[in-house]
Design an enzyme around this catalytic site. Structure first.
Site, PDB file in Angstrom:
ATOM      1  CG  HIS A  72      -1.688   1.209   1.480  1.00 40.57           C
ATOM      2  ND1 HIS A  72      -3.039   1.306   1.232  1.00 40.57           N
ATOM      3  CD2 HIS A  72      -1.317   2.441   1.950  1.00 40.57           C
ATOM      4  CE1 HIS A  72      -3.464   2.522   1.539  1.00 40.57           C
ATOM      5  NE2 HIS A  72      -2.437   3.225   1.982  1.00 40.57           N
ATOM      6  CD  GLU A  73       2.010   3.618   3.594  1.00 39.02           C
ATOM      7  OE1 GLU A  73       2.396   4.708   3.120  1.00 39.02           O
ATOM      8  OE2 GLU A  73       0.899   3.475   4.123  1.00 39.02           O
ATOM      9  CG  HIS A  92       0.578   6.281  -0.680  1.00 35.51           C
ATOM     10  ND1 HIS A  92      -0.528   6.744  -1.336  1.00 35.51           N
ATOM     11  CD2 HIS A  92       0.123   5.704   0.469  1.00 35.51           C
ATOM     12  CE1 HIS A  92      -1.622   6.466  -0.623  1.00 35.51           C
ATOM     13  NE2 HIS A  92      -1.250   5.831   0.458  1.00 35.51           N
ATOM     14  CD  GLU A 130      -4.602   6.473   2.343  1.00 33.74           C
ATOM     15  OE1 GLU A 130      -4.283   5.321   2.684  1.00 33.74           O
ATOM     16  OE2 GLU A 130      -3.766   7.354   2.076  1.00 33.74           O
TER      17      GLU A 130
END
Length: 631
Positions: free
Chosen positions: A170-171, A174, A250
């Site tokens: 997930h990170e 980003h 998100e």
């Protein structure tokens, strides 16, 4: 939604942020002007001419605007260089040791390296928050070369390997999509519009609250109250901006993580543990609000208007539609007696330090591979895991340690020919001394036996240790690396790719900007550079002139389908020096087209050589488009 579309959305979000920032500045200035003029008018014996009121408003507005602008600019500049590490350390983050013995930290580092290798991005610097028991994480930095990833102790304690992998994936979404840069800009911009609230609070508590001063002016506490009221407009807009910019990102990062790991239960499990454990995702740091928009889960309680994250239940249901609030209540009840232990769950589920061997995936065709650039897939993740596992432990240890990372990079360049290797040794000794030269010699002897496919991944693993060095040392290293590459008067593909990736990565880590002052380009203006790039790739992968011509035309037909461009042989990979400043200026769909053309050229003969793979990785590295390993 593809990688380039996501980047376009980040730019659109930046424009929304600027618009809301301007609104906030106008609102703050108007409140301060109105409050001061109301006080002046209330004490005036006769009406004040409109011209004087306008002049007064201008005089009042100038210092307010200067303060907001100065704070925003200074904060942004402070974060521009090493912003990721500064954010992590401001929250109490501790850097993961070069040689961690803690199994939790080793697992954490291995997961990050697997994902970085799988996406061909520089390995970020790793931090953790030892005092934070909530489950949370964030990535920060201006570019992938400047990135830091940080997780809480609660994440290390409570999440099993699959769950931690889901959070890290997930990170990384980003990291590669440009969200990190937007998040850091938000911190800088919002610092200006919230500064008045801080000033007002100080003045409010500094005043005695009783009488006006001797000249009949406002008491200090009243001035503080007015400024605090104006400042809270800034706080309101700051929270609104963060919510507007962050919430949808998100959902996209969750979807990317699931697509990448192909283990929905991992990310869903992490979200369930946030909802089921008392600590949740909350952070105790007083600076939590500053970074709330960067976190994996909500770091503090906000109303739905200000929420920087979608509701937790909705995030879980996006992955597991049948999950209900009742299921979450059951987890809360179960874990209230016995909180989960991540490492114990790993042992229970038979999860080794790296996942078990899986069958080799099907080789993708050119279209599939081009679509996977910037868009992580389960196949690229499996390949990243395999590559990380194939790197010998002692070489990984050399890459992790600051004292040996530089000799290791030099060793990758050391030549097999004794006379050239001796000349390279002398170059290192002259610039760094005998000890570093001896270590580079030893590394070179070991690296001769390394699978060529592992050379650039090893260099990527060394990146955190390289970028932690002082600026003068970094400049010396890139200079020495250039001398080593030119020691035999020739530059092969690997040497050129390694030198380019190290130079670009370290330059961006030092300056947070491109090494080239690139002008805005489109495919038409970049035609000569793109044609040169495709020619280099076609020539590198095909010794037969007819095959090289066919590969070139295959790539050109993607980039310029209506044009008739002849194949002109180029003088080696050094011809790419004129290409980088041009293609670095391309944007959005034009970059996507170039990537498709490059992949089509490489795969024209359905065979990808090591050299072609290295060039492909370098091209995508310059374009900041994460590329999966060539299978």
């Amino acid at each position: 939604m593809d990688f380039f579309e996501r980047q376009r959305q980040v730019r659109a979000a930046s424009k929304r942020m600027v618009f809301l920032f301007i609104l906030a500045v106008f609102g703050i200035t108007a409140v301060v002007d109105a409050a001061v003029m109301a006080f002046v008018l209330s004490g005036a014996d006769e009406p004040i001419p409109p011209g004087e009121l306008v002049a007064m408003a201008v005089i009042i507005s100038i210092p307010v605007l200067l303060m907001i602008g100065t704070v925003s600019v200074v904060k942004t500049l402070m974060l521009r260089h090493g912003g990721g590490t500064k954010v992590a350390e401001s929250l109490g983050g501790v850097r993961v040791p070069d040689m961690p013995t803690d199994p939790q930290l080793k697992r954490y580092r291995n997961i990050v390296e697997e994902i970085a290798i799988a996406s061909s991005t520089p390995v970020p610097v790793l931090y953790y928050l030892p005092q934070e028991q909530g489950i949370n994480a964030f990535a920060a930095g201006y570019t992938p070369a400047d990135a830091a990833v940080c997780v809480t102790q609660g994440s290390l304690d409570r999440l099993n390997r699959d769950e931690l992998q889901g959070v890290i994936a997930h990170e990384f979404s980003h990291v590669v999509n440009g969200d990190m840069r937007l998040s850091l800009r938000l911190i800088g911009v919002l610092a200006g519009i919230t500064a008045l609230a801080v000033v007002g609070r100080v003045l409010l508590y500094s005043g005695n609250g009783r009488d006006r001063d001797r000249d009949g002016g406002l008491p200090l506490w009243a001035v503080g109250l007015v400024i605090l009221a104006a400042g809270w407009i800034g706080v309101f807009f700051a929270r609104l901006i963060k919510a507007a910019v962050s919430r949808q990102r998100e959902y996209l990062a969750d979807a990317s993580a699931v697509q990448y790991t192909r283990q929905p239960s991992g990310l869903a499990g992490a979200l369930k543990k946030i909802g089921g454990l008392q600590a949740g995702s909350k952070l105790a740091s007083p600076k939590t609000e500053t970074v709330s928009h960067m976190l994996f889960g909500p770091g503090m309680n906000f109303s739905s208007l200000y929420a920087t994250h979608p509701p937790l239940l909705k995030r879980i249901q996006a992955i597991e539609p049948d999950f209900t609030p009742g299921n979450l209540d059951e987890l809360r009840q179960r874990w209230s007696y016995q909180p989960p232990d991540g490492l114990a769950e790993d042992a229970q589920m038979g999860l080794a330090e790296t996942p078990v061997h899986q069958a080799a995936p099907r080789r993708p065709d050119a279209r599939e591979y081009a679509a996977a650039v910037g868009n992580p897939t389960a196949a690229s993740h499996r390949e990243g895991v395999r590559i990380r596992k194939a790197i010998p432990d002692h070489l990984a240890d050399l890459a992790h340690h600051p004292a040996t990372a530089v000799p290791l990079i030099y060793g990758l360049i050391f030549d097999r020919k004794p006379n050239v290797r001796q000349a390279q040794y002398d170059i290192v000794a002259r610039n760094h001394g005998k000890q570093v030269a001896d270590e580079a010699w030893r590394c070179g002897a070991e690296l001769v036996r390394l699978d060529p496919n592992l050379r650039l991944p090893v260099a990527s693993m060394a990146f955190p240790a390289l970028r932690g060095r002082p600026a003068e040392d970094t400049r010396l290293m890139t200079s020495v690396l250039g001398q080593l590459i030119n020691a035999d008067g020739q530059i092969d593909v690997f040497e050129y790719c390694l030198g380019t990736l190290v130079f670009v990565g370290l330059h961006e880590a030092l300056t947070s900007g491109s090494p080239w002052k690139s002008k805005r380009q489109n495919l038409t203006s970049a035609q000569n550079a793109v044609s040169c790039l495709i020619a280099v790739l076609a020539q590198t992968g095909n010794s037969d002139p007819r095959a090289a011509t066919a590969a070139f035309q295959a790539g050109i037909s993607v980039a310029y389908p209506q044009a008739r461009i002849p194949f002109l042989p180029v003088n080696g990979v050094f011809a790419l020096e004129q290409v980088w400043p041009v293609i670095d200026g391309l944007e959005g769909r034009d970059k996507a087209t170039v990537v498709s053309a490059v992949v089509t050229t490489v795969m024209a003969d359905r065979t990808v050589t090591v050299q072609e793979s290295e060039l492909l990785r370098t091209v995508c590295g310059v374009l900041h488009a994460p590329v999966p390993p060539v299978i």
